[in-house]
Design a protein around this motif. Structure first.
Motif, mmCIF file in Angstrom:
data_model
loop_
_atom_site.group_PDB
_atom_site.id
_atom_site.type_symbol
_atom_site.label_atom_id
_atom_site.label_comp_id
_atom_site.label_asym_id
_atom_site.label_seq_id
_atom_site.Cartn_x
_atom_site.Cartn_y
_atom_site.Cartn_z
ATOM 1 N N MET A 1 1.376 -50.801 63.813
ATOM 2 C CA MET A 1 0.116 -51.381 63.306
ATOM 3 C C MET A 1 -1.008 -50.333 63.353
ATOM 4 O O MET A 1 -1.141 -49.640 64.349
ATOM 5 N N SER A 2 -1.741 -50.238 62.259
ATOM 6 C CA SER A 2 -2.780 -49.216 62.201
ATOM 7 C C SER A 2 -4.090 -49.716 62.806
ATOM 8 O O SER A 2 -4.794 -50.539 62.219
ATOM 9 N N GLN A 3 -4.393 -49.215 63.990
ATOM 10 C CA GLN A 3 -5.671 -49.575 64.618
ATOM 11 C C GLN A 3 -6.846 -49.028 63.818
ATOM 12 O O GLN A 3 -7.901 -49.645 63.742
ATOM 13 N N PHE A 4 -6.643 -47.824 63.225
ATOM 14 C CA PHE A 4 -7.720 -47.235 62.419
ATOM 15 C C PHE A 4 -8.133 -48.180 61.294
ATOM 16 O O PHE A 4 -9.311 -48.467 61.091
ATOM 17 N N LEU A 5 -7.115 -48.673 60.551
ATOM 18 C CA LEU A 5 -7.386 -49.518 59.378
ATOM 19 C C LEU A 5 -8.089 -50.812 59.806
ATOM 20 O O LEU A 5 -9.089 -51.215 59.200
ATOM 21 N N ARG A 6 -7.580 -51.421 60.865
ATOM 22 C CA ARG A 6 -8.170 -52.687 61.320
ATOM 23 C C ARG A 6 -9.618 -52.480 61.768
ATOM 24 O O ARG A 6 -10.514 -53.249 61.416
ATOM 25 N N LYS A 7 -9.833 -51.395 62.529
ATOM 26 C CA LYS A 7 -11.188 -51.119 63.037
ATOM 27 C C LYS A 7 -12.155 -50.852 61.862
ATOM 28 O O LYS A 7 -13.299 -51.317 61.867
ATOM 29 N N HIS A 8 -11.659 -50.107 60.857
ATOM 30 C CA HIS A 8 -12.514 -49.814 59.693
ATOM 31 C C HIS A 8 -12.953 -51.110 58.994
ATOM 32 O O HIS A 8 -14.141 -51.297 58.712
ATOM 33 N N ILE A 9 -11.995 -51.987 58.740
ATOM 34 C CA ILE A 9 -12.314 -53.227 58.010
ATOM 35 C C ILE A 9 -13.159 -54.156 58.882
ATOM 36 O O ILE A 9 -14.123 -54.767 58.404
ATOM 37 N N GLU A 10 -12.833 -54.221 60.184
ATOM 38 C CA GLU A 10 -13.574 -55.133 61.063
ATOM 39 C C GLU A 10 -14.980 -54.613 61.410
ATOM 40 O O GLU A 10 -15.744 -55.313 62.073
ATOM 41 N N GLY A 11 -15.309 -53.421 60.936
ATOM 42 C CA GLY A 11 -16.715 -52.992 60.971
ATOM 43 C C GLY A 11 -17.581 -53.886 60.090
ATOM 44 O O GLY A 11 -18.800 -53.949 60.259
ATOM 45 N N ILE A 12 -16.957 -54.593 59.154
ATOM 46 C CA ILE A 12 -17.707 -55.459 58.220
ATOM 47 C C ILE A 12 -17.276 -56.923 58.298
ATOM 48 O O ILE A 12 -18.125 -57.803 58.290
ATOM 49 N N VAL A 13 -15.970 -57.188 58.328
ATOM 50 C CA VAL A 13 -15.498 -58.587 58.368
ATOM 51 C C VAL A 13 -14.403 -58.748 59.429
ATOM 52 O O VAL A 13 -13.734 -57.774 59.788
ATOM 53 N N LEU B 1 -10.724 -60.254 60.654
ATOM 54 C CA LEU B 1 -9.434 -60.635 60.079
ATOM 55 C C LEU B 1 -8.581 -61.295 61.156
ATOM 56 O O LEU B 1 -8.552 -60.824 62.302
ATOM 57 N N SER B 2 -7.859 -62.348 60.793
ATOM 58 C CA SER B 2 -6.835 -62.895 61.696
ATOM 59 C C SER B 2 -5.647 -61.930 61.707
ATOM 60 O O SER B 2 -5.524 -61.080 60.814
ATOM 61 N N ASP B 3 -4.763 -62.070 62.704
ATOM 62 C CA ASP B 3 -3.575 -61.203 62.749
ATOM 63 C C ASP B 3 -2.738 -61.364 61.480
ATOM 64 O O ASP B 3 -2.220 -60.385 60.933
ATOM 65 N N GLU B 4 -2.640 -62.600 61.016
ATOM 66 C CA GLU B 4 -1.854 -62.861 59.817
ATOM 67 C C GLU B 4 -2.491 -62.183 58.586
ATOM 68 O O GLU B 4 -1.788 -61.575 57.778
ATOM 69 N N GLU B 5 -3.815 -62.314 58.477
ATOM 70 C CA GLU B 5 -4.501 -61.648 57.359
ATOM 71 C C GLU B 5 -4.302 -60.140 57.436
ATOM 72 O O GLU B 5 -4.066 -59.470 56.421
ATOM 73 N N PHE B 6 -4.391 -59.585 58.652
ATOM 74 C CA PHE B 6 -4.251 -58.135 58.768
ATOM 75 C C PHE B 6 -2.842 -57.671 58.378
ATOM 76 O O PHE B 6 -2.685 -56.593 57.790
ATOM 77 N N GLU B 7 -1.828 -58.489 58.690
ATOM 78 C CA GLU B 7 -0.454 -58.179 58.241
ATOM 79 C C GLU B 7 -0.428 -57.987 56.718
ATOM 80 O O GLU B 7 0.163 -57.035 56.211
#
Lengths: 187, 187
Positions: free
Chosen positions: A1-13, A15-21
């Motif tokens: 799982m890419s922590q970078f990608l999740r952190k980048h997107i969650e800077g704005i919105v 995401l649930s774990d399912e959405e992030f999948e």
């Protein structure tokens, strides 16, 4: 799982774990080497890119062969020929790597799926587009109204982490001045 | 019911009658007279505007008092100081009317309500922002790489309906050239 990608997107919105999948399945990791072209002029632009590591530029080469640099981009920036991508027209820009680069690519089709299946991703991309617009407005005002010295000062402020990584001729091509003028501003 | 507003939005997304009722309640009609300012420099920017009738410009005045025109806008265009609006900072631009104007205003609060209550409106504003970005990219490439003559030709192509409504000094301030240079290009 890419922590970078999740952190980048969650800077704005958020995401649930399912959405992030789902998100993760629609962002494709790509690696490029220094000097490699991501987009060449006059080709169809099939993807936009979120940079995880590296340094790139987007530039326009005029009829006399002179290169004009529109943008530099490093980690957490997005890059592409957005005009070509959104209008589905051949690119007027080239995008190439100043350093080895790792990015996440989003295609037209995957962007549609992301935005229609995950409403917060449509919000994310709207906000990103708004900020991109704001940066371009700033660049236009700078080009229209500022001296070479003021544009250089804006540049240092906008790209504080990059300036030591960039050859002087690229900084000059961004500022629209000669290398000689730039050398005078450095001292 | 505003057919103009519905037709403008439905150029990109479809709305049910119920959704359009909500949309209509969140767009506030405003009228301005020729020479009136919609946004003045260094003020907070509380609204973005969709033009139904009229002609406006957004411009930046530099430290020497010289006006640089960023954009002209007529029916079906959006105008504001988008940088000020999205970043919630004082405006660097002024927006004023070249002719009597009627517009629909959307405030920060109403934009949030529109996008959160009606998902297709978030899509609408994302697409509009993308096209705005594309137009600015074009303007930057034009400023960086083109001659006065080429910039004038681009202008005629971009604003075919306006050119006869605009005083020459405004066209010159958009192109970044003197009135004398512009007069030579006209002939």
């Amino acid at each position: 799982m890419s922590q970078f990608l999740r952190k980048h997107i969650e800077g704005i919105v958020n995401l649930s774990d399912e959405e992030f999948e789902t998100v993760q399945s629609l962002f494709i990791k790509r690696k490029f080497r220094k000097r490699q072209f991501v987009i060449q002029e006059n080709q169809m632009v099939s993807e936009i890119y979120l940079i995880e590591k590296g340094l790139l530029k987007s530039s326009f080469t005029d009829q006399t062969g002179k290169e004009h640099i529109l943008q530099f981009a490093a980690a957490n920036w997005w890059i592409s020929d957005f005009a070509g991508f959104f209008k589905k027209e051949p690119s007027s820009l080239a995008v190439d790597c100043i350093e080895d680069t790792e990015m996440y690519a989003v295609s037209h089709e995957n962007l549609q799926v992301l935005c229609s299946e995950i409403p917060v991703m449509e919000h994310f991309f709207r906000i990103k587009s708004n900020f991109g617009y704001v940066a371009l407005q700033q660049r236009i005002l700078s080009l229209m109204s500022k001296s070479a010295k003021e544009r250089y000062e804006d540049f240092v402020q906008q790209y504080p982490g990059f300036i030591n990584h960039l050859p002087k001729q690229l900084i000059a091509a961004y500022l629209g001045i000669s290398r000689e003028t730039l050398s005078r501003l450095y001292t």
